[in-house]
Design an enzyme around this catalytic site. Structure first.
Site, short mmCIF file in Angstrom:
data_model
loop_
_atom_site.label_atom_id
_atom_site.label_comp_id
_atom_site.label_asym_id
_atom_site.label_seq_id
_atom_site.Cartn_x
_atom_site.Cartn_y
_atom_site.Cartn_z
N THR A 1 -12.24 -13.33 -42.84
CA THR A 1 -13.24 -12.66 -43.69
C THR A 1 -13.01 -13.15 -45.13
O THR A 1 -12.48 -12.41 -45.96
CB THR A 1 -13.08 -11.13 -43.62
OG1 THR A 1 -11.67 -10.81 -43.70
CG2 THR A 1 -13.64 -10.54 -42.35
N LYS B 1 -6.85 -0.45 -45.73
CA LYS B 1 -6.30 -1.80 -45.83
C LYS B 1 -6.52 -2.38 -47.24
O LYS B 1 -5.62 -2.96 -47.85
CB LYS B 1 -6.99 -2.70 -44.78
CG LYS B 1 -6.73 -4.16 -44.93
CD LYS B 1 -5.33 -4.51 -44.54
CE LYS B 1 -5.02 -5.96 -44.87
NZ LYS B 1 -3.62 -6.26 -44.65
N CYS C 1 -4.54 -12.19 -48.30
CA CYS C 1 -4.77 -10.74 -48.37
C CYS C 1 -4.77 -10.20 -49.79
O CYS C 1 -5.80 -9.79 -50.30
CB CYS C 1 -3.71 -10.02 -47.52
SG CYS C 1 -3.94 -10.34 -45.77
N1 LIG Z 1 -2.75 -13.57 -42.16
C1 LIG Z 1 -2.35 -12.36 -42.49
O1 LIG Z 1 -1.17 -12.19 -42.86
C2 LIG Z 1 -3.26 -11.17 -42.40
C3 LIG Z 1 -2.72 -9.89 -42.55
C4 LIG Z 1 -3.56 -8.81 -42.43
C5 LIG Z 1 -4.92 -8.98 -42.19
N2 LIG Z 1 -5.42 -10.23 -42.05
C6 LIG Z 1 -6.86 -10.35 -41.79
O2 LIG Z 1 -7.01 -10.72 -40.42
C7 LIG Z 1 -8.17 -11.54 -40.26
C8 LIG Z 1 -7.78 -12.84 -39.59
O3 LIG Z 1 -6.88 -13.51 -40.45
P1 LIG Z 1 -5.96 -14.71 -39.97
O4 LIG Z 1 -4.96 -14.91 -41.06
O5 LIG Z 1 -5.48 -14.45 -38.59
O6 LIG Z 1 -7.03 -15.90 -39.96
P2 LIG Z 1 -6.81 -17.39 -39.38
O7 LIG Z 1 -7.74 -18.24 -40.15
O8 LIG Z 1 -5.37 -17.70 -39.29
O9 LIG Z 1 -7.34 -17.27 -37.88
C9 LIG Z 1 -8.64 -16.93 -37.56
C10 LIG Z 1 -9.00 -17.68 -36.28
O10 LIG Z 1 -10.29 -17.22 -35.90
C11 LIG Z 1 -11.00 -18.33 -35.35
N3 LIG Z 1 -12.42 -17.99 -35.35
C12 LIG Z 1 -13.29 -17.98 -36.37
N4 LIG Z 1 -14.50 -17.55 -35.95
C13 LIG Z 1 -14.37 -17.28 -34.64
C14 LIG Z 1 -15.26 -16.79 -33.65
N5 LIG Z 1 -16.52 -16.47 -33.94
N6 LIG Z 1 -14.79 -16.63 -32.40
C15 LIG Z 1 -13.52 -16.95 -32.08
N7 LIG Z 1 -12.63 -17.41 -32.98
C16 LIG Z 1 -13.05 -17.56 -34.24
C17 LIG Z 1 -10.60 -19.48 -36.23
O11 LIG Z 1 -10.81 -20.72 -35.55
C18 LIG Z 1 -9.11 -19.18 -36.45
O12 LIG Z 1 -8.27 -19.82 -35.50
C19 LIG Z 1 -8.74 -11.73 -41.68
O13 LIG Z 1 -9.74 -10.78 -41.92
C20 LIG Z 1 -7.55 -11.46 -42.56
O14 LIG Z 1 -7.94 -11.00 -43.84
C21 LIG Z 1 -4.62 -11.34 -42.15
#
Ligand SMILES: NC(=O)c1ccc[n+]([C@@H]2O[C@H](COP(=O)([O-])OP(=O)(O)OC[C@H]3O[C@@H](n4cnc5c(N)ncnc54)[C@H](O)[C@@H]3O)[C@@H](O)[C@H]2O)c1
Length: 419
Positions: free
Chosen positions: A86, A212, A266
């Protein structure tokens, strides 16, 4: 537990993959879905594409046991956990990934299913997702209807794990679970009970979404205070690290540590979701973002001054840059102030640049392909050859650098490692 025999995790990144792996390690049949076919192929080989302690071993085991399989297309399951990106662009949260993930889940939904959104989202996102799903599946009843009828439960459960400790914190952290209705929250709690030992705290969906964003804004405001202090102290000739250490002896004071800025996916991003949702009211939260975003320019001004000093002495200096990741001991460069600073130094032609980043195999982004910029895997060589040493990320690899190694160098220590 029973009702949740197959769980599909949509998005296999930093959050989705560990979640899928931990669920599978509890004996649940997990189908991980990602649009990136390379990620899918790697996971199906039992390999991982992110650096996170122990994740590789557990992934290899659950894939080998047949409990986790990855695919690029969504199929039927009892629950769907959505963990897609996001990002925030041009003053707005980009919800395209969430919308497309919801659209991919809609065709396979059936009565009794659960959909949980985990992606960090502006308030109102989960309710909008329900409207989207209801439009795509008019044959199913979604929560929030006047008559209370409901075929598919929908909830929001934010993730608050710390990179580097994800497998521990996924299990041990308390979690906030917001349901579109109380029944939705109860249903989602069943899912998290599979692997969470922390408290599962039920609430409504908007409070969970806001929770969050609030947590990360709280951290951002605290870091902004420390960063502002560091700039004030520099002007006043006070050692900010000692100042904070002393002030924190007050029983009710706990000042955070300054740094080169705030990065990551984040803390550097989420406060903007609140600012965008309530621009008139979110004055402190906006200012904290601005203070933290201004810190890299301040660090760069100090580096520029050190380069000017060397050039005035007739030297074309070599600048040694320690660390590019957004924080210590992770391989994540998203929104990294260290990378931003390194890229700015590399864009200058009045110095040579040596970069160290133990979590990168090659120079990332705009650092690659430049004649005067090279990478070094040997920090002692980097220190030896540098006139100016810039500490940007306190990776544990750098603990071996002593103050004596830095004798005669200009030091810009944004982490207080040698201060
Ligand atoms: N990374 C962190 O430490 C963390 C911590 C808390 C919250 N978040 C939140 O969690 C969410 C995910 O973050 P992340 O760090 O895991 O992202 P990321 O980019 O590491 O992984 C996201 C994955 O989703 C895949 N993707 C995108 N669109 C898709 C779809 N339509 N169908 C299937 N797969 C799809 C991408 O290819 C990617 O592999 C975000 O909203 C982020 O803000 C992340």
């Amino acid at each position: 537990m029973n009702r949740l025999r197959t769980i599909s995790v949509i998005g296999l990144g930093y959050i989705g993959l560990p979640t899928a792996v931990v669920l599978a390690s509890r004996g649940v049949s997990v189908v991980g879905v990602d649009i990136n076919s390379d990620v899918v192929a790697r996971i199906n080989r039992g390999e991982v594409h992110i650096v996170e302690p122990d994740l590789d071993a557990v992934t290899a085991r659950v894939v080998q046991n047949g409990l986790l399989r990855a695919t690029t297309s969504v199929s039927e399951a009892d629950a769907f956990v959505i963990a897609v990106p996001t990002p925030f662009h041009d003053g707005k949260a980009d919800m395209a990934y969430v919308k497309s993930a919801a659209a991919s889940v809609a065709p396979v939904l059936k009565a009794g299913d659960l959909v949980v959104l985990e992606s960090t989202s502006p308030p109102g996102t989960t309710e909008a997702m329900v409207v989207q799903l209801a439009a795509l599946r008019p044959d199913l009843k979604f929560p929030g209807r006047q008559d209370g009828a409901c075929d598919v439960r929908v909830a929001y459960c934010p993730e608050r794990v710390l990179p580097g400790r994800v497998l521990v914190e996924l299990v041990e952290n308390d979690r906030v679970i917001g349901g579109i209705t109380p029944e939705c929250a109860a249903r989602a709690e069943e899912l998290y009970r599979i692997f969470c030992t922390g408290s599962l705290l039920r609430t409504d969906v908007r409070t969970a979404e806001m929770c969050k964003l609030t947590e990360n804004s709280f951290r951002d405001v605290g870091i902004a205070f420390a960063n502002e202090l560091s700039v004030i102290c520099e002007k006043l000739g006070v050692n900010v690290w000692e100042l904070i250490r002393l002030a924190n002896h007050h029983p009710r004071v706990n000042i955070l540590q300054p740094g080169p800025g705030v990065g990551g996916h984040c803390i550097a991003v989420d406060p903007w979701f609140i600012v965008a949702a309530a621009p008139e009211q979110a004055r402190l939260i906006r200012t904290a973002r601005e203070v933290n975003d201004a810190k890299p320019a301040h660090v760069l001004a100090n580096i520029k001054a050190a380069i000017a000093g060397a050039r005035a002495a007739g030297i074309r200096p070599t600048v040694g840059v320690l660390g590019l990741a957004f924080k210590a001991d992770v391989d994540d460069f998203r929104e990294s102030p260290a990378l931003q600073i390194a890229e700015a130094i590399a864009s200058w032609s009045n110095c040579e640049v040596i970069v160290s980043e133990p979590h990168a195999e090659a120079l990332p982004g705009r650092l690659s392909g430049l004649k005067h910029v090279r990478m070094s895997g040997d920090v002692h060589e980097l220190i030896r050859e540098s006139h100016i040493v810039v500490m940007l990320v306190n990776h544990r690899h750098y603990k071996e650098i002593s103050r004596e190694d830095l004798e005669g160098k200009a030091i810009i220590d944004t982490r207080g490692v040698w201060s």
